[in-house]
Design an enzyme around this catalytic site. Structure first.
Site, mmCIF file in Angstrom:
data_model
loop_
_atom_site.group_PDB
_atom_site.id
_atom_site.type_symbol
_atom_site.label_atom_id
_atom_site.label_comp_id
_atom_site.label_asym_id
_atom_site.label_seq_id
_atom_site.Cartn_x
_atom_site.Cartn_y
_atom_site.Cartn_z
ATOM 1 N N CYS A 101 -24.524 -39.178 -55.332
ATOM 2 C CA CYS A 101 -25.574 -39.682 -55.063
ATOM 3 C C CYS A 101 -26.320 -38.942 -54.122
ATOM 4 O O CYS A 101 -25.584 -38.322 -53.127
ATOM 5 C CB CYS A 101 -25.198 -41.183 -54.721
ATOM 6 S SG CYS A 101 -26.799 -41.993 -53.825
ATOM 7 N N THR B 16 -27.285 -39.914 -51.188
ATOM 8 C CA THR B 16 -26.848 -40.371 -49.940
ATOM 9 C C THR B 16 -25.579 -39.773 -49.483
ATOM 10 O O THR B 16 -25.251 -39.506 -48.263
ATOM 11 C CB THR B 16 -26.520 -41.874 -50.119
ATOM 12 O OG1 THR B 16 -27.553 -42.757 -50.321
ATOM 13 C CG2 THR B 16 -25.947 -42.445 -48.794
ATOM 14 N N HIS C 15 -26.534 -36.746 -47.786
ATOM 15 C CA HIS C 15 -26.983 -37.202 -46.450
ATOM 16 C C HIS C 15 -26.228 -37.330 -45.510
ATOM 17 O O HIS C 15 -26.068 -37.012 -44.476
ATOM 18 C CB HIS C 15 -27.919 -38.555 -46.357
ATOM 19 C CG HIS C 15 -29.493 -38.312 -47.143
ATOM 20 N ND1 HIS C 15 -30.467 -37.476 -46.215
ATOM 21 C CD2 HIS C 15 -30.028 -38.665 -48.026
ATOM 22 C CE1 HIS C 15 -31.454 -37.581 -46.748
ATOM 23 N NE2 HIS C 15 -31.154 -38.096 -47.993
ATOM 24 N N CYS D 90 -20.522 -60.057 -43.953
ATOM 25 C CA CYS D 90 -19.611 -60.682 -43.130
ATOM 26 C C CYS D 90 -19.888 -62.223 -43.310
ATOM 27 O O CYS D 90 -18.895 -62.610 -43.079
ATOM 28 C CB CYS D 90 -19.697 -60.290 -41.682
ATOM 29 S SG CYS D 90 -21.362 -61.014 -40.794
ATOM 30 N N CYS E 2 -26.636 -62.454 -42.293
ATOM 31 C CA CYS E 2 -26.221 -63.253 -43.277
ATOM 32 C C CYS E 2 -26.138 -64.627 -43.423
ATOM 33 O O CYS E 2 -26.432 -65.489 -44.104
ATOM 34 C CB CYS E 2 -24.474 -63.024 -43.067
ATOM 35 S SG CYS E 2 -24.125 -61.334 -43.664
ATOM 36 N N CYS F 226 -26.814 -57.199 -43.394
ATOM 37 C CA CYS F 226 -25.635 -57.672 -42.725
ATOM 38 C C CYS F 226 -25.534 -56.681 -41.468
ATOM 39 O O CYS F 226 -25.463 -55.446 -41.714
ATOM 40 C CB CYS F 226 -24.430 -57.703 -43.721
ATOM 41 S SG CYS F 226 -22.755 -58.148 -42.442
ATOM 42 N N ILE G 280 -32.655 -43.770 -60.219
ATOM 43 C CA ILE G 280 -33.121 -44.994 -59.766
ATOM 44 C C ILE G 280 -34.759 -45.535 -60.691
ATOM 45 O O ILE G 280 -34.620 -46.472 -61.261
ATOM 46 C CB ILE G 280 -33.560 -44.986 -58.384
ATOM 47 C CG1 ILE G 280 -32.515 -44.823 -57.528
ATOM 48 C CG2 ILE G 280 -34.048 -46.319 -57.734
ATOM 49 C CD1 ILE G 280 -31.028 -46.064 -57.507
ATOM 50 N N ARG H 141 -42.480 -34.913 -62.284
ATOM 51 C CA ARG H 141 -43.074 -33.664 -62.465
ATOM 52 C C ARG H 141 -42.528 -33.025 -63.450
ATOM 53 O O ARG H 141 -43.056 -32.615 -64.179
ATOM 54 C CB ARG H 141 -43.109 -32.809 -61.211
ATOM 55 C CG ARG H 141 -43.936 -33.639 -59.918
ATOM 56 C CD ARG H 141 -43.510 -32.916 -58.718
ATOM 57 N NE ARG H 141 -42.141 -32.932 -58.318
ATOM 58 C CZ ARG H 141 -41.375 -32.639 -57.550
ATOM 59 N NH1 ARG H 141 -42.172 -32.046 -56.449
ATOM 60 N NH2 ARG H 141 -40.179 -32.609 -57.272
ATOM 61 N N LEU I 62 -38.403 -48.053 -53.276
ATOM 62 C CA LEU I 62 -37.192 -48.050 -53.363
ATOM 63 C C LEU I 62 -36.534 -46.824 -52.840
ATOM 64 O O LEU I 62 -35.332 -46.517 -52.174
ATOM 65 C CB LEU I 62 -36.610 -48.109 -54.902
ATOM 66 C CG LEU I 62 -36.479 -49.544 -55.316
ATOM 67 C CD1 LEU I 62 -36.302 -49.626 -56.772
ATOM 68 C CD2 LEU I 62 -34.897 -50.190 -54.817
ATOM 69 N N GLY I 63 -37.515 -45.741 -52.711
ATOM 70 C CA GLY I 63 -37.130 -44.426 -52.404
ATOM 71 C C GLY I 63 -36.954 -44.398 -50.888
ATOM 72 O O GLY I 63 -37.549 -45.065 -49.996
HETATM 73 N N1 LIG Z 1 -33.306 -48.810 -51.828
HETATM 74 C C1 LIG Z 1 -32.200 -48.665 -52.329
HETATM 75 O O1 LIG Z 1 -31.429 -49.702 -52.028
HETATM 76 C C2 LIG Z 1 -31.916 -47.228 -52.752
HETATM 77 C C3 LIG Z 1 -30.566 -47.179 -53.541
HETATM 78 C C4 LIG Z 1 -30.176 -46.020 -54.099
HETATM 79 C C5 LIG Z 1 -31.220 -44.941 -53.899
HETATM 80 N N2 LIG Z 1 -32.219 -45.207 -53.299
HETATM 81 C C6 LIG Z 1 -33.228 -43.961 -52.902
HETATM 82 O O2 LIG Z 1 -33.987 -43.941 -54.339
HETATM 83 C C7 LIG Z 1 -34.603 -42.633 -54.271
HETATM 84 C C8 LIG Z 1 -34.026 -42.095 -55.839
HETATM 85 O O3 LIG Z 1 -32.826 -41.864 -55.956
HETATM 86 P P1 LIG Z 1 -32.352 -40.976 -57.241
HETATM 87 O O4 LIG Z 1 -31.038 -40.901 -56.915
HETATM 88 O O5 LIG Z 1 -33.090 -41.407 -58.381
HETATM 89 O O6 LIG Z 1 -32.877 -39.481 -56.583
HETATM 90 P P2 LIG Z 1 -33.523 -38.391 -57.399
HETATM 91 O O7 LIG Z 1 -32.581 -38.182 -58.553
HETATM 92 O O8 LIG Z 1 -33.590 -37.280 -56.139
HETATM 93 O O9 LIG Z 1 -34.763 -38.496 -58.169
HETATM 94 C C9 LIG Z 1 -36.081 -38.730 -57.182
HETATM 95 C C10 LIG Z 1 -36.882 -38.069 -58.339
HETATM 96 O O10 LIG Z 1 -38.207 -38.053 -57.931
HETATM 97 C C11 LIG Z 1 -38.959 -36.869 -58.474
HETATM 98 N N3 LIG Z 1 -40.208 -36.659 -57.567
HETATM 99 C C12 LIG Z 1 -39.904 -35.971 -56.614
HETATM 100 N N4 LIG Z 1 -41.136 -35.599 -56.024
HETATM 101 C C13 LIG Z 1 -42.192 -36.039 -56.519
HETATM 102 C C14 LIG Z 1 -43.423 -36.225 -56.777
HETATM 103 N N5 LIG Z 1 -44.140 -35.654 -55.845
HETATM 104 N N6 LIG Z 1 -44.322 -36.858 -57.542
HETATM 105 C C15 LIG Z 1 -43.235 -37.714 -58.879
HETATM 106 N N7 LIG Z 1 -42.018 -37.416 -58.745
HETATM 107 C C16 LIG Z 1 -41.334 -36.886 -57.830
HETATM 108 C C17 LIG Z 1 -38.173 -35.873 -58.604
HETATM 109 O O11 LIG Z 1 -38.389 -35.748 -60.145
HETATM 110 P P3 LIG Z 1 -39.532 -34.631 -60.486
HETATM 111 O O12 LIG Z 1 -38.780 -33.362 -60.198
HETATM 112 O O13 LIG Z 1 -39.408 -34.458 -62.215
HETATM 113 O O14 LIG Z 1 -40.705 -34.801 -59.923
HETATM 114 C C18 LIG Z 1 -36.667 -36.662 -58.729
HETATM 115 O O15 LIG Z 1 -36.063 -36.725 -60.141
HETATM 116 C C19 LIG Z 1 -33.964 -41.800 -53.246
HETATM 117 O O16 LIG Z 1 -34.614 -41.743 -51.984
HETATM 118 C C20 LIG Z 1 -32.607 -42.597 -52.616
HETATM 119 O O17 LIG Z 1 -32.251 -42.302 -51.348
HETATM 120 C C21 LIG Z 1 -32.627 -46.234 -52.660
HETATM 121 ZN ZN LIG Z 2 -23.178 -60.320 -41.821
#
Ligand SMILES: NC(=O)c1ccc[n+]([C@@H]2O[C@H](COP(=O)([O-])OP(=O)(O)OC[C@H]3O[C@@H](n4cnc5c(N)ncnc54)[C@H](OP(=O)(O)O)[C@@H]3O)[C@@H](O)[C@H]2O)c1
Ligand SMILES: [Zn+2]
Ligand SMILES: NC(=O)c1ccc[n+]([C@@H]2O[C@H](COP(=O)([O-])OP(=O)(O)OC[C@H]3O[C@@H](n4cnc5c(N)ncnc54)[C@H](OP(=O)(O)O)[C@@H]3O)[C@@H](O)[C@H]2O)c1
Ligand SMILES: NC(=O)c1ccc[n+]([C@@H]2O[C@H](COP(=O)([O-])OP(=O)(O)OC[C@H]3O[C@@H](n4cnc5c(N)ncnc54)[C@H](OP(=O)(O)O)[C@@H]3O)[C@@H](O)[C@H]2O)c1
Ligand SMILES: NC(=O)c1ccc[n+]([C@@H]2O[C@H](COP(=O)([O-])OP(=O)(O)OC[C@H]3O[C@@H](n4cnc5c(N)ncnc54)[C@H](OP(=O)(O)O)[C@@H]3O)[C@@H](O)[C@H]2O)c1
Ligand SMILES: [Zn+2]
Ligand SMILES: [Zn+2]
Ligand SMILES: [Zn+2]
Lengths: 331, 331, 331, 331
Positions: free
Chosen positions: C37, C39, C42, C87, C93, C101, C170, C190, C250-251
């Site tokens: 992932c 993360t 990161h 926890c 929590c 948490c 996602i 894109r 979500l991003g």
């Molecule tokens: N909130 C939460 O609990 C949670 C949980 C898991 C992950 N996340 C986060 O969710 C995000 C997505 O995760 P992922 O694993 O799916 O990431 P990913 O594989 O990096 O997917 C992101 C997609 O965004 C597209 N993108 C980038 N710039 C763009 C733009 N200007 N316009 C339109 N699309 C664009 C890219 O595709 P193209 O090249 O086709 O544009 C890429 O495939 C990440 O930031 C991650 O950290 C959040």
């Molecule tokens: Zn807690």
């Protein structure tokens, strides 16, 4: 023109009446299709309040053929009709509870409706349908709008289990909405043909009785939608809800009829009992779904009939196995 | 130490038992105050499930006098106890419905409780109270947490009207929460003394009966909170709700008891019937409100009694007019 | 056994470590599949907090091969792992906000995770999967659970329009959930290949840019789900929402990065900006959906790789067009 | 009669105009009091859209002195005016989002308003006030209705902490609503006099700056209500929200102005950013609260002025420390 009118409680007749003139803000609609609903039978027998004499029919669609002052809808447009008109000024409307409007004059219940060749209708309650849509489909917007309100209230989520009690038109629409909402749905209705139709429309399971439903899903359903409108199903609905589940009652029992519920069971399992009344703010969504073909209504049309047969069909009980009979007033 | 124990269904006795040792994650609490609740009487008579022999008492607070391994709470801290412990792993907990936990072992119902000089208790369910708080006040956190859950569900808004049915401890807490929520509140209870107390605690109106309540507010209330737990009030609750209103049932009827409701009235007025069970995620808020003195509990304390009298008080019916009797186990 | 470990910020290595012993309440899992992932990258670069040295990997599933004391899960069971452990006692929590948490020690971030042959894991956070499920599918439960939380928040309804911004894992999961919820969905990403995949998974429309999306739906969407995690898409999300619409983010942008929003536009069109963080109470639903085959994950698996290649794959940027790479630690 | 009119953008003048005649469905109101709002200044300077020439004034109340056809309101009735009139037929109205009506013609912005001796006004948007109410109080129903909408959205619960940013009329009304909702409230505004007034109206704490607010409540507030309408407070609002908290923006920034927010902070603490626009379905509640004296408005009246001074007062910036200036058109 010919119109099927409730002349008095217990007396229904198709007779010649003048074609109405659309008043300011109204359109004149040539009615293409108007569904016969259980409520029409209640109106006939006086078990639902109305103000005869009046033309019945509240589930209808047609073509705009003339317009009153101040109307922008073009002649020739196909529209479906939201029969309920809220006043915007009563204490319920002012709180946004427009379906509980104290001054609602519903078309087909409080003013002349759709079992007629033509109907004068408020333009702002007419929703545009595509020119190439099957004219019969527009007759389903009103029951769909009511069902959408109930399903919004029940709020099924993808992956949840839903039981639909009752395989009439409301049940079949509720089923489709819940399947579309990503839920796993069981249709609970007694007739085998309706169970089979339920499967066609997306039900994963079917059952005929409470025991049958429980045998399949012993923990019950996240959401139970009562669409039969009989004591038995209203009483079983909360029992069939899962711990923490919701029940939405769409079915109508008679005024004064009571059912027995067990508060202990509701409380210890925190089951919520919700009721859904008509279609506040949902008719446009219903019309859009029908227009886009997102809901299958063809299998819900049991038969069509000319206006000449409407009075007799309303006076008789619903035919066994029939889902919806549609009157074609201009056929 | 002395403890008041349910020896068997129908048999309650205060007897000498060893002081418990706090296990890993537990604290040992010297109990300062423990309320007698209607549920204790149900446990005695077997109308509420339990696993005797066990020490009763689930509404209590006290001082930490010893701690088990892995506990950071300091000795000397005053705490109030959330008796419910959810497992975090059953299907209900996993959906966030922790009050419906299938494995809840509630202190005072499923393990030894607060009618004793000391109680071993899970540290993470103990909420810190100020050192200078009246020790009796901590005994109200548990009923307050249950009431907060119900009032959250009913969600009264400033300017709305609320009827509280029942002037016991739950009713008096619900009344205060609704007054604090900006609502105009009516206390519906039969005893004149409870009506008077309701006024003191903020009720704008009082009534003894459904007819009396309706005479004052003919349109009914936006929210009706049932806190009496008898058939009569559960049945009147939806009738007293305003068009589009909500009913929250907090009162408990016996398992198997049924009430009669009229679905037509619920549906055509779109009245929602909600039930609220114990205290999911509300105990910390309850403890904070008690700690801050935001809820008046002194008028709810009808009398205090030593542990020696607890068994007899539980065995006898609640005294007429009594709101809460509080046992002082170490007095 | 072999494990891919974050030795220090910037330093990742697959090395030999002892097989862990499951403690009380834990199971030992033979890891079948663990997703890489963003993360993880990161964590490697220190742009997401962690406590090295530790084995990475938080999206994994496998087979129970040993159990600690007090565990009832049978050996041989296939499970998927919810890495977050709340926890139950911190202030967040206690209010039911378990995803916030303060003491969460997430597996793969705060304790040894799934890029290893074996992982010791809390039994109550392991969700049972069918014995005959494709072992790779279990690696998608964690991202699906996060996405379910976001979509629950956005609450798409049948017939509504939804735009998904970003075609990664996602985005593709959000797309499927919204299609299942009965919405009409546009995938905005894109890469043409991702748009095509979006169509396969149910998107009615696709676009590459804000202008492109607006050309198709000039009024915007009822719900916009930001799944790209870049400034551009976060800034365009509220603009693409319809009057009265909702935006769910979500991003993840980096700590300290800011975006520009126009409050006038949010206010006059009453657009709500919601953010969704990880998976409170949604992992069981995710596991059930994966188990039932309700979500298509095969098209999201870009490639599989042995543990020996995990470190290099995490150290390199994601390959162009890749959705998910899955490590098979025991292959 | 005399009326204060926006003759053109930048040009405001009190001049003689004919007394209007109430059309069908309208009443003629003798205006008793009309508040000067920041929006009036925006209309003058063209930073808020309007269609001059027109009489300004949208926060007013008065006495019905004549009625058009079809109106049942009695002459002599005191009413307060909801300036917004939704069409009931546009796509936003049809979804129940009436405050986003595409055809809203607001009195005082799109048709002649209350800075005049008389005003013709739609009867169904006039809410009855008691005959013995202080005539000035009715001028607060409109801003109160807007504030109620925002506070409904923020949904403060008893015991929660709320920060109000901005001590103008909206802030002081929001403060009172949140205090009434049982919350512990901090008023954050720079002027010491407004802080003092905040305390009088129920604020438990006051602060002048973000740092000052944080020093008092380091964990932030469950709800932050932005009522200042400046960049600084909009940017600080999410930072001052507690983990899992809500922000409601009521303050208006200019079209095109942007603010910087940090998505990471919103997401990892799951802070929701909500915006509240005018008064859908809340005016009747506002009128009822004003009628019942539940909101203290006297301290919000900084001064009254005759119509002759209205133009100059609108043209000048708000006086330092002034909360509301009320024009008495018939004085
Ligand atoms: N909130 C939460 O609990 C949670 C949980 C898991 C992950 N996340 C986060 O969710 C995000 C997505 O995760 P992922 O694993 O799916 O990431 P990913 O594989 O990096 O997917 C992101 C997609 O965004 C597209 N993108 C980038 N710039 C763009 C733009 N200007 N316009 C339109 N699309 C664009 C890219 O595709 P193209 O090249 O086709 O544009 C890429 O495939 C990440 O930031 C991650 O950290 C959040
Ligand atoms: Zn807690
Ligand atoms: N709330 C609203 O706004 C609203 C709007 C429209 C209609 N309604 C009400 O909704 C209800 C349904 O309307 P409809 O037009 O669909 O009526 P319908 O055609 O009469 O359908 C009811 C169905 O319930 C089934 N049923 C009867 N008893 C049953 C039982 N014991 N167990 C399971 N199923 C049973 C029947 O099928 P089987 O013979 O196969 O069992 C029947 O097809 C009516 O009460 C109507 O008044 C409410
Ligand atoms: N849901 C939960 O989580 C939860 C938690 C705790 C308790 N409870 C339940 O909540 C209920 C109240 O508890 P409590 O401790 O406050 O009980 P309580 O002391 O017995 O109070 C009930 C009150 O109801 C009043 N009442 C009885 N019949 C009435 C009638 N016909 N009309 C109006 N009022 C009537 C009685 O006062 P008058 O004599 O003045 O009428 C009595 O004071 C019980 O059923 C209890 O089991 C539920
Ligand atoms: N959403 C809606 O439906 C709606 C309806 C009506 C009004 N509004 C808007 O709501 C806002 C408030 O209206 P109002 O009539 O109350 O305006 P106002 O009288 O101008 O009040 C704004 C207050 O904000 C305070 N303020 C300014 N900068 C501040 C800062 N940096 N930190 C803290 N406080 C600051 C000022 O007091 P100090 O000098 O003491 O700081 C001032 O009293 C306006 O933007 C208005 O347009 C919105
Ligand atoms: Zn009305
Ligand atoms: Zn549990
Ligand atoms: Zn409109």
């Amino acid at each position: 023109m010919r119109a099927t009118r409730l002349v008095d409680i217990g007396e229904i007749r198709t007779e010649e009446v003048p074609v109405p003139t659309p008043a300011r803000g109204e359109v004149l609609i040539r009615v293409e299709a108007c569904g016969i609903c259980g409520t029409d039978r209640h109106l006939l027998h006086g078990t639902f309040p109305s103000k005869p004499p009046l033309t019945l029919g509240h589930e209808f669609a047609g073509i705009v053929v003339a317009v009153g002052d101040g109307v922008t809808l073009a002649e020739g447009t196909r529209v479906t009709c939201d029969p309920n008109t809220w006043c915007g000024a009563c204490e319920n409307c002012l709180r946004g509870r427009v379906n509980l409007c104290l001054n609602n004059v519903a078309t087909g219940l409080g003013r002349d409706g759709g079992f007629a060749e033509f109907c004068a209708f408020p333009a702002h309650k007419a929703h545009v349908l595509p020119a190439d849509l099957d004219p019969l489909h527009g007759a389903f917007c009103e029951p769909l709008a009511c069902t959408i309100h109930g399903i919004d209230m029940g709020a099924p989520r993808p992956g949840e289990r839903v039981m639909i009690l009752g395989g009439g038109v409301i049940g079949m629409l509720a089923l489709q909405l819940c399947v579309q909402a990503g839920a796993e749905v069981m249709m609970v209705t007694r007739a085998a043909a309706k169970q089979a139709l339920g499967r066609t429309l997306g039900a994963a399971e079917t059952a005929a009785t409470e025991a049958g439903a429980r045998a399949i899903w012993p923990l019950g359903a996240d959401l139970v939608v009562e669409c039969a409108g009989v004591t038995e199903t209203v009483e079983m609905a909360p029992r069939l809800a899962r711990d923490g589940g919701r029940v939405v009652i769409l079915g109508v029992l008679g005024r004064g009829e009571t059912v027995r519920i067990e508060p202990f069971d509701l409380l210890f399992r925190e089951v919520q009992l919700l009721s859904s009344f008509i279609n506040p703010f949902t008719q446009a969504r219903a019309a859009a779904m029908i227009a886009a073909g997102r809901i299958r209504v063809d299998p819900l049309i049991s038969r069509t009939l000319p206006l000449a047969e409407a009075a007799a069909s309303i006076a008789a009980p619903a035919r066994a196995g029939e889902i919806r009979a549609i009157v074609l007033p201009c056929a």
